[in-house]
Write an enzyme that holds these catalytic residues in place. Structure first.
Site, mmCIF file in Angstrom:
data_model
loop_
_atom_site.group_PDB
_atom_site.id
_atom_site.type_symbol
_atom_site.label_atom_id
_atom_site.label_comp_id
_atom_site.label_asym_id
_atom_site.label_seq_id
_atom_site.Cartn_x
_atom_site.Cartn_y
_atom_site.Cartn_z
ATOM 1 N N ASP A 1 133.214 61.734 48.782
ATOM 2 C CA ASP A 1 134.109 60.610 48.525
ATOM 3 C C ASP A 1 134.182 59.693 49.753
ATOM 4 O O ASP A 1 134.267 60.175 50.887
ATOM 5 C CB ASP A 1 135.500 61.190 48.219
ATOM 6 C CG ASP A 1 136.474 60.169 47.687
ATOM 7 O OD1 ASP A 1 136.193 59.588 46.635
ATOM 8 O OD2 ASP A 1 137.525 59.960 48.334
ATOM 9 N N GLU B 1 120.541 75.238 55.367
ATOM 10 C CA GLU B 1 120.541 76.678 55.679
ATOM 11 C C GLU B 1 120.574 77.498 54.397
ATOM 12 O O GLU B 1 120.224 78.663 54.395
ATOM 13 C CB GLU B 1 121.785 77.049 56.497
ATOM 14 C CG GLU B 1 121.745 76.592 57.932
ATOM 15 C CD GLU B 1 123.094 76.876 58.604
ATOM 16 O OE1 GLU B 1 123.787 77.832 58.192
ATOM 17 O OE2 GLU B 1 123.449 76.103 59.508
HETATM 18 C C1 NOJ Z 1 136.790 57.070 45.521
HETATM 19 C C2 NOJ Z 1 137.188 57.824 44.292
HETATM 20 O O1 NOJ Z 1 136.145 57.767 43.362
HETATM 21 C C3 NOJ Z 1 138.454 57.173 43.800
HETATM 22 O O2 NOJ Z 1 138.816 57.615 42.530
HETATM 23 C C4 NOJ Z 1 139.529 57.422 44.816
HETATM 24 O O3 NOJ Z 1 140.697 56.737 44.420
HETATM 25 C C5 NOJ Z 1 139.124 56.927 46.200
HETATM 26 N N1 NOJ Z 1 137.781 57.256 46.537
HETATM 27 C C6 NOJ Z 1 140.004 57.505 47.265
HETATM 28 O O4 NOJ Z 1 139.745 58.876 47.413
#
Ligand code: NOJ
Length: 558
Positions: free
Chosen positions: A214, A263
């Protein structure tokens, strides 16, 4: 020791089709209106029958759910809403039995404000090791009353929140690029780095096949946290001109993680554990840096997702993207929908210029044309799944689900809605629970009829039991496309453009053994002749023997 710089030329992920499950909205086993892990396990056979290679699960970790789980309070546990670690193990075992790999989400840019580290940080003094795991700063102004810089949150409003001292007086500020309940970690801190290595190992040891990372472009911020250029909006300009995005130091993190996941490679086995970046980075060559040979395996191509539906834009976008990843020896990673953008069966119905930001679609917006949207969505999917590289599908797109565009304000849960004061209705419209059976409560999502967001009526007509075995249905179309892609090895093929006029997108894919498939999409208003050969796939109905507007065909040249 396996050489990480040389992945197997035919490693599974290079042409994999990976299906995203948004756990709250896929299948609800306990009837509380929110999907869960046992629900997912019970429906995995749908994915095996669809013909995908892997499933990616959005976060199911312990979380107060202020951003639907992207606010993690405990990275090593399952939120009771979704089940238990034993449920996760059962899911992974069943997926593996069915030949499906399992990718989980990793949220390293920020934790929840309920995370033990952040609570300790709030209780600790400025300058303490507890605060050093996050980004706390004194405010500007005589009394520190102004935020440390001008950064805005991606969800709207300032990216800084002021803390209170134990005596109730105002204290330092902390940074959150997203919601105030999502404080950003300080990735210069070795303790943070070590913690995430340990979290990766925790899930790798449980048998996961990879991680979707993310906000992969946000972990490191520019030293000194300078003001952002006033003319750029944080959510529309995720480029390195912004002090919070795409800094060179993030690549060091990914080199480190690549060594770690490698790894787990087993000599001679096609069992790479993979890392895929969620990095909203432009231009293409900046994004391609994330998939250099010693970094991540994949990085979603969001530029492609945002490309307008015209022949010229599509060709240019695909050409540039393929060139950028080819330059670093990586395959492309295509995607048309996910849990953050309006579903492509609705989005593509609009004739729009290249957007810089994708807003939700609300009841007061011009409503999408469902027929045009679905026709274009199927045509676009047939292009995407012919392209060399891997591709991600979002739950429900194989049913042709449209965006839920008429949700009432009082059910909306995406923090974007409140933080932009409704200017952006947010992402709830693509997160509505999916249907399984037209004639059951909540269209088969559970047995009680509860649903954390109301489902549009039309979802019943699109339930799998209405589409299974029905010639021409979107579900049967996806199955056929995926089977044909696999049969011809298209994901590992080579693309050659053909010039068939301004309104026609046309290319051939030459796959292993020299077998060729010709792909043609008609963007014009009138039907065109089909190329000669065996018709393998068509995304809509033919007009006699001709290819109508917004329709894609795959043909094996005769
Ligand atoms: C990207 C994620 O896909 C989204 O849903 C989220 O709100 C933001 N990152 C923050 O984590």
């Amino acid at each position: 020791m396996v050489d990480s710089t040389r992945p197997l030329p035919d490693a599974w992920w290079r042409d994999a089709v990976i299906y995203q499950v948004y756990p709250r909205s896929w299948a609800d086993s306990d009837g509380d209106g929110i999907g869960d892990l046992p629900g997912i396990t019970s429906h995995l056979d749908h994915l095996a029958a669809l013909g995908v290679d892997a499933v990616w699960l959005s976060p199911f970790y312990t979380s107060p759910q202020n951003d639907a789980g992207y606010d993690v309070a405990d990275y090593r546990n399952v939120d009771p809403l979704f089940g238990t670690l034993a449920d996760f193990d059962a899911l992974t075992d069943r997926a593996h039995e069915l030949g499906l790999r399992v990718i989980v989400d990793l949220v390293p840019n920020h934790s929840s404000s309920e995370h033990a580290w952040f609570r300790a940080a709030l209780d600790a003094e400025p300058g303490s090791p507890e605060r050093a795991r996050y980004i706390f700063r004194d405010g500007r102004g005589d009394d520190g009353e102004f935020p440390p810089n001008n950064w805005q949150s991606t969800f709207g409003g300032p990216a800084w929140t002021r803390t209170e001292k134990a005596d109730g007086t105002p204290g330092q500020w902390y940074l959150h690029l997203f919601d105030p309940t999502q404080p950003d970690f300080d990735w210069n801190n070795p303790e943070v780095q070590e913690e995430f290595r340990s979290i990766l190992r925790f899930w790798l040891d449980r048998g996961v096949d990879g991680f979707r990372i993310d906000v992969a472009h946000g972990l490191h911020k520019e030293a000194g946290l300078p003001d952002a250029p006033a003319e750029y909006d944080i959510a529309t300009h995720a480029t390195s001109v912004q002090p919070m995005w795409d800094k060179p130091e993030v690549h060091e993190v990914y080199r480190d993680w690549r060594r770690l996941v490698d790894e787990y490679r087993v000599e001679g086995e096609d069992a790479d554990r993979i890392l895929v970046a969620e990095a909203w980075v432009v231009p293409d060559d900046s994004l391609a840096k994330y998939v250099r040979p010693d970094e991540l395996h994949q990085s979603f191509n969001f530029g492609y997702l945002m490309t307008p539906w015209t022949q010229r834009h599509q060709r240019e976008s695909i050409t540039n993207a393929l060139a950028a990843t080819a330059a670093v020896g990586a395959p492309q990673t295509w995607v048309l929908s996910n849990h953050d953008v309006p579903r492509h069966a609705s989005r593509l119905s609009y004739d729009i210029d290249r957007p810089t930001r994708i807003l939700g679609i609300g009841p007061d917006d011009p409503q999408p044309d469902a027929t045009v949207g679905l026709r274009r969505a199927r045509a676009a999917t047939a292009v995407m799944l012919a392209l060399p590289g891997s591709a991600y599908l979002y739950q429900g797109e194989e049913l042709g689900l449209p965006e839920a565009t008429t949700l009432p304000d009082d059910v909306r849960q995406d923090p974007t809605f409140a933080r932009t004061h409704g200017e952006d209705v947010g992402r709830d419209g693509c997160r509505v629970p999916v249907p399984w059976h037209a004639d059951q409560p909540a269209f088969g999502f559970n047995t009680t009829g509860k649903s954390w967001l109301p489902q549009p009526e039309v979802y019943g007509d699109l339930a799998p039991n209405r589409q299974d075995g029905v010639a021409g249905s979107t579900l049967e179309f996806y199955r056929r496309v995926l089977a044909t892609r696999r049969r011809y090895g298209l994901g590992c093929g080579e693309l050659h453009w053909q010039d068939l006029g301004e309104d026609v997108l046309a290319f051939t894919i030459t796959a292993d053994g020299g077998r060729r498939v010709q792909v043609v999409t008609n963007f014009g208003d009138t039907s065109i002749d089909l190329p000669h050969g065996e018709l393998l796939v068509v995304s809509g109905s033919l007009d006699g023997h001709r290819l109508p507007t917004d329709t894609t065909a795959w043909v094996a040249p005769g």
